[in-house]
Design a protein around this motif. Structure first.
Motif, mmCIF file in Angstrom:
data_model
loop_
_atom_site.group_PDB
_atom_site.id
_atom_site.type_symbol
_atom_site.label_atom_id
_atom_site.label_comp_id
_atom_site.label_asym_id
_atom_site.label_seq_id
_atom_site.Cartn_x
_atom_site.Cartn_y
_atom_site.Cartn_z
ATOM 1 N N ALA A 131 -41.062 22.936 -43.980
ATOM 2 C CA ALA A 131 -40.624 23.159 -42.605
ATOM 3 C C ALA A 131 -40.309 24.630 -42.353
ATOM 4 O O ALA A 131 -39.987 25.383 -43.278
ATOM 5 C CB ALA A 131 -39.396 22.304 -42.305
ATOM 6 N N SER A 132 -40.392 25.025 -41.095
ATOM 7 C CA SER A 132 -39.898 26.329 -40.662
ATOM 8 C C SER A 132 -38.830 26.166 -39.595
ATOM 9 O O SER A 132 -38.158 27.124 -39.235
ATOM 10 C CB SER A 132 -41.045 27.185 -40.115
ATOM 11 O OG SER A 132 -41.681 26.526 -39.022
ATOM 12 N N GLY A 133 -38.675 24.948 -39.080
ATOM 13 C CA GLY A 133 -37.708 24.669 -38.025
ATOM 14 C C GLY A 133 -36.386 24.177 -38.561
ATOM 15 O O GLY A 133 -36.127 24.200 -39.768
ATOM 16 N N PRO A 134 -35.523 23.682 -37.682
ATOM 17 C CA PRO A 134 -34.157 23.308 -38.077
ATOM 18 C C PRO A 134 -34.060 22.092 -38.992
ATOM 19 O O PRO A 134 -33.107 21.967 -39.751
ATOM 20 C CB PRO A 134 -33.460 23.049 -36.745
ATOM 21 C CG PRO A 134 -34.559 22.785 -35.766
ATOM 22 C CD PRO A 134 -35.720 23.605 -36.222
ATOM 23 N N LEU A 135 -35.041 21.191 -38.923
ATOM 24 C CA LEU A 135 -35.019 19.978 -39.739
ATOM 25 C C LEU A 135 -36.259 19.915 -40.619
ATOM 26 O O LEU A 135 -37.257 20.595 -40.368
ATOM 27 C CB LEU A 135 -34.950 18.733 -38.850
ATOM 28 C CG LEU A 135 -33.723 18.603 -37.931
ATOM 29 C CD1 LEU A 135 -33.847 17.352 -37.073
ATOM 30 C CD2 LEU A 135 -32.434 18.574 -38.733
ATOM 31 N N THR A 136 -36.181 19.074 -41.641
ATOM 32 C CA THR A 136 -37.328 18.855 -42.515
ATOM 33 C C THR A 136 -37.520 17.363 -42.718
ATOM 34 O O THR A 136 -36.553 16.585 -42.648
ATOM 35 C CB THR A 136 -37.133 19.559 -43.874
ATOM 36 O OG1 THR A 136 -38.321 19.431 -44.648
ATOM 37 C CG2 THR A 136 -35.965 18.960 -44.653
ATOM 38 N N TYR A 187 -37.159 9.989 -41.769
ATOM 39 C CA TYR A 187 -35.842 10.456 -42.207
ATOM 40 C C TYR A 187 -35.858 11.973 -42.269
ATOM 41 O O TYR A 187 -36.625 12.571 -43.019
ATOM 42 C CB TYR A 187 -35.526 9.852 -43.576
ATOM 43 C CG TYR A 187 -34.180 10.241 -44.139
ATOM 44 C CD1 TYR A 187 -33.030 10.236 -43.347
ATOM 45 C CD2 TYR A 187 -34.051 10.584 -45.479
ATOM 46 C CE1 TYR A 187 -31.803 10.580 -43.861
ATOM 47 C CE2 TYR A 187 -32.814 10.924 -46.016
ATOM 48 C CZ TYR A 187 -31.699 10.919 -45.205
ATOM 49 O OH TYR A 187 -30.470 11.260 -45.724
ATOM 50 N N LEU A 188 -35.021 12.598 -41.438
ATOM 51 C CA LEU A 188 -34.967 14.050 -41.320
ATOM 52 C C LEU A 188 -33.642 14.578 -41.858
ATOM 53 O O LEU A 188 -32.589 13.967 -41.632
ATOM 54 C CB LEU A 188 -35.112 14.469 -39.852
ATOM 55 C CG LEU A 188 -36.364 13.998 -39.106
ATOM 56 C CD1 LEU A 188 -36.192 14.195 -37.608
ATOM 57 C CD2 LEU A 188 -37.592 14.742 -39.591
ATOM 58 N N THR A 189 -33.698 15.694 -42.546
ATOM 59 C CA THR A 189 -32.482 16.353 -43.014
ATOM 60 C C THR A 189 -32.526 17.828 -42.618
ATOM 61 O O THR A 189 -33.559 18.344 -42.193
ATOM 62 C CB THR A 189 -32.340 16.229 -44.537
ATOM 63 O OG1 THR A 189 -33.496 16.789 -45.169
ATOM 64 C CG2 THR A 189 -32.193 14.774 -44.962
ATOM 65 N N ARG A 190 -31.411 18.502 -42.784
ATOM 66 C CA ARG A 190 -31.326 19.916 -42.417
ATOM 67 C C ARG A 190 -32.229 20.752 -43.312
ATOM 68 O O ARG A 190 -32.356 20.503 -44.513
ATOM 69 C CB ARG A 190 -29.894 20.411 -42.546
ATOM 70 C CG ARG A 190 -28.908 19.663 -41.697
ATOM 71 C CD ARG A 190 -27.473 20.093 -42.004
ATOM 72 N NE ARG A 190 -27.119 21.291 -41.249
ATOM 73 C CZ ARG A 190 -25.925 21.858 -41.290
ATOM 74 N NH1 ARG A 190 -24.974 21.372 -42.065
ATOM 75 N NH2 ARG A 190 -25.681 22.939 -40.576
ATOM 76 N N ASN A 191 -32.861 21.747 -42.712
ATOM 77 C CA ASN A 191 -33.669 22.699 -43.470
ATOM 78 C C ASN A 191 -32.779 23.880 -43.851
ATOM 79 O O ASN A 191 -32.443 24.705 -42.988
ATOM 80 C CB ASN A 191 -34.855 23.165 -42.626
ATOM 81 C CG ASN A 191 -35.654 24.274 -43.294
ATOM 82 O OD1 ASN A 191 -35.476 24.574 -44.473
ATOM 83 N ND2 ASN A 191 -36.543 24.894 -42.529
ATOM 84 N N PRO A 192 -32.398 23.991 -45.124
ATOM 85 C CA PRO A 192 -31.462 25.066 -45.506
ATOM 86 C C PRO A 192 -32.058 26.459 -45.373
ATOM 87 O O PRO A 192 -31.322 27.444 -45.363
ATOM 88 C CB PRO A 192 -31.154 24.732 -46.977
ATOM 89 C CG PRO A 192 -32.315 23.932 -47.445
ATOM 90 C CD PRO A 192 -32.790 23.152 -46.259
ATOM 91 N N LYS A 230 -26.593 21.242 -35.968
ATOM 92 C CA LYS A 230 -25.438 20.354 -36.060
ATOM 93 C C LYS A 230 -25.738 19.100 -36.881
ATOM 94 O O LYS A 230 -24.843 18.537 -37.502
ATOM 95 C CB LYS A 230 -24.986 19.944 -34.655
ATOM 96 C CG LYS A 230 -24.669 21.114 -33.722
ATOM 97 C CD LYS A 230 -23.577 21.999 -34.271
ATOM 98 C CE LYS A 230 -23.252 23.138 -33.300
ATOM 99 N NZ LYS A 230 -22.241 24.063 -33.865
ATOM 100 N N ALA A 231 -26.977 18.664 -36.858
ATOM 101 C CA ALA A 231 -27.346 17.432 -37.562
ATOM 102 C C ALA A 231 -27.274 17.617 -39.072
ATOM 103 O O ALA A 231 -27.577 18.700 -39.591
ATOM 104 C CB ALA A 231 -28.747 17.010 -37.161
ATOM 105 N N LYS A 232 -26.873 16.560 -39.737
ATOM 106 C CA LYS A 232 -26.945 16.525 -41.195
ATOM 107 C C LYS A 232 -28.113 15.637 -41.633
ATOM 108 O O LYS A 232 -28.962 16.042 -42.422
ATOM 109 C CB LYS A 232 -25.628 16.027 -41.772
ATOM 110 C CG LYS A 232 -24.458 16.989 -41.539
ATOM 111 C CD LYS A 232 -23.173 16.461 -42.164
ATOM 112 C CE LYS A 232 -22.029 17.446 -41.943
ATOM 113 N NZ LYS A 232 -20.749 16.938 -42.513
ATOM 114 N N LYS A 233 -28.121 14.431 -41.114
ATOM 115 C CA LYS A 233 -29.200 13.497 -41.434
ATOM 116 C C LYS A 233 -29.559 12.716 -40.173
ATOM 117 O O LYS A 233 -28.674 12.249 -39.454
ATOM 118 C CB LYS A 233 -28.770 12.521 -42.539
ATOM 119 C CG LYS A 233 -28.365 13.190 -43.842
ATOM 120 C CD LYS A 233 -27.771 12.176 -44.803
ATOM 121 C CE LYS A 233 -27.270 12.869 -46.073
ATOM 122 N NZ LYS A 233 -26.611 11.905 -46.995
#
Length: 506
Positions: free
Chosen positions: A178-183, A194-199, A208-211
């Protein structure tokens, strides 16, 4: 019931590990993704996922319809409006560490131009050439001045993709850096995402999202049950009657918030202008005369969340002009049908298609009402046909469907996005109409090339007159978006461009 349970069980087993946890927002939806490749994807769910996991030269802040730089640091535009030189920010990377440069953009656009997927025309029809002048300078030459061009770069077709995307074929995978906020952490077609934060996201502190768990369902009734059981936290896929219940029922109002906002989403009927009997404009216009939007809105949509639409350009967008009949006129319809050779002894027999489940159960009711409205003439007989969304899209692009239902969410917020893809001969095959009118092509081209808003508005007025003259489409409604969410969910934006999964949290 046993069959339903058997189908649902794998979803429950796979997702129990991360569903229902305090840091997971679970979303229920009817939408299904088709392909996770910006060069090919042109359906809402696929694009929404990529809009939350990839970034482009330009993008939109939540709630805004004005594109702003993301990868771009600045852009120089030539006086003639045909050359754009993008100066890129440094240090932007995909999750795997690949830096995003002008060379990445060139490689990604090369795929779009070579593979010619459904959304490719958004670039190929306006871009003459492009090159990486150096690592952080991307130069684009247009065929003609095109005022919405920066907005096009904010759409997924123009996004840079990592090197795992092949140059000679569409990407067939489900996970990518990913290059955006989620992966995308886990994904199963027709079941869940199922999406999680992209560190590695450059603006990580604003995520703001975690999962996020997106569960895909077959019908809106099941989604309502899941919402009330607590299996999901929010949804935008309820029937209008259920939305109304959540808005008015005291016991539900105490537990859930309903977020209603204007949108640029429209619904409409498409005619394949090359397929008999719809290749006869008299048949198309006769059907248009028979559509009673007020009746559909009342009995299919409970008089909420839908506004009658009499053109393709949305009501709340500049350039809109009512051109279709506002009340049904059976006498004019019968006259046109008679001219086309149809009467009670020789009825017009047609198939009317709509996608199974994709737009919710209300569309089933809508189709039944449209069938009734056409058959009241005694001259038209309607067979209702439906199939699942991926098959529906395949049938549409292959020209199998003759008269069918679609909805449209904007690629970019400009009247051009509601005219060019629908009515220009080079573009509208991707929407299944195959409509072609050289005079309309000339008007559309002028409207795209002119920067003066007042002049563009005059041109769109003339184009919309042709929409009624030729009737390749029948606009039905413009929708309001309604999201129902448990009160524990924060960050619901009901954004007019795309859902901001990355802002959702508890």
């Amino acid at each position: 019931m046993r069959k339903l349970l058997a189908l649902s069980l794998p979803l429950i087993v796979v997702t129990t590990a991360f569903a229902g946890s305090p840091d997971t927002v679970v979303i229920g939806t009817l939408d299904k993704w088709k392909v996770l490749d910006p060069a090919k994807a042109y359906d809402v769910m696929s694009c929404n996922l990529m809009q939350n996991t990839l970034i482009g030269l330009y993008g939109y802040k939540p709630g805004s319809t004005v594109p702003e730089p993301v990868l771009a640091k600045s852009v120089d535009v030539s006086k003639d409006g045909k050359t754009y030189i993008f100066h890129l920010k440094k240090g932007f990377k995909f999750q795997n560490g690949e830096e995003i440069t002008a060379y990445t953009l060139k490689r990604s656009w090369d795929r779009v131009f070579k593979l010619k997927g459904d959304p490719a025309f958004l670039l190929t029809d306006v871009v003459r050439s492009y090159r990486a002048r150096d690592k952080y300078t991307f130069e684009v030459h247009l065929k003609y001045p095109f005022s919405p061009f920066l907005a096009v770069t904010a759409f997924t077709v123009a996004y840079p993709v990592p090197s795992i995307y092949p140059q000679s074929n569409f990407f067939k995978g489900t996970k990518y850096p990913a290059s955006g906020p989620l992966t995308i952490e886990k994904i199963k077609r027709d079941r869940y995402v199922y999406l999680t934060r992209n560190p590695k996201y450059f603006d990580f502190k604003d995520v703001k999202a975690k999962k996020i768990l997106i569960r895909q369902y077959q019908n809106a009734q099941t989604i309502r049950l899941a919402l009330e059981r607590g299996d999901i936290d929010m949804t935008g896929s309820l029937n209008t009657l259920d939305v109304k219940d959540f808005m008015t029922n005291p016991s539900l109002k105490s537990r859930y918030n309903v977020y209603v906002a204007p949108s640029f989403v429209i619904s409409y009927i498409v005619f394949n202008a090359k397929k008999a009997p719809f290749n006869d404009p008299r048949v198309r216009k006769a059907i248009a005369y028979l559509i009673d939007r007020d009746e559909i809105k009342k009995f299919a949509y409970n008089n909420i969340l839908h506004e009658n639409l009499y053109s393709l350009i949305p009501i709340n967008m500049w350039g809109h002009k009512d051109v279709f009949n506002k009340k049904p006129n059976i006498d004019r319809a019968l006259k046109l049908l008679a001219e086309a050779g149809y009467n009670k002894n020789h009825p017009l027999v047609i198939n009317y298609w709509y996608p199974q489940g994709h737009y919710g159960a209300d569309v089933d009711k809508e189709a039944q009402i449209i069938k009734s409205q056409l058959e009241k003439t005694g001259v038209i007989k309607v067979n209702l046909k439906t199939t699942e969304w991926p098959t529906y899209l395949d049938y549409m692009t292959k020209g199998i469907l003759g008269m069918f239902r679609l909805g449209w969410a904007p690629d970019y917020v400009d009247p051009d996005d509601y005219i060019y893809p629908f009515m220009h001969s080079k573009a509208d095959a991707s929407l299944g109409s195959f409509y072609s009118n050289p005079e309309v092509d000339i008007l559309i081209q002028k409207a795209r090339s002119v920067n003066n808003k007042a002049e563009r508005e005059k041109l769109y007025s003339k184009i919309q007159d042709y929409l009624w003259k030729d009737v390749p489409y029948i606009p039905l409604f413009q929708s309001e978006a309604a999201i129902v969410a448990n009160k524990s969910v924060k960050g619901v934006t009901n954004d007019p461009i795309y859902p901001r999964y990355y802002l959702l949290h508890k």
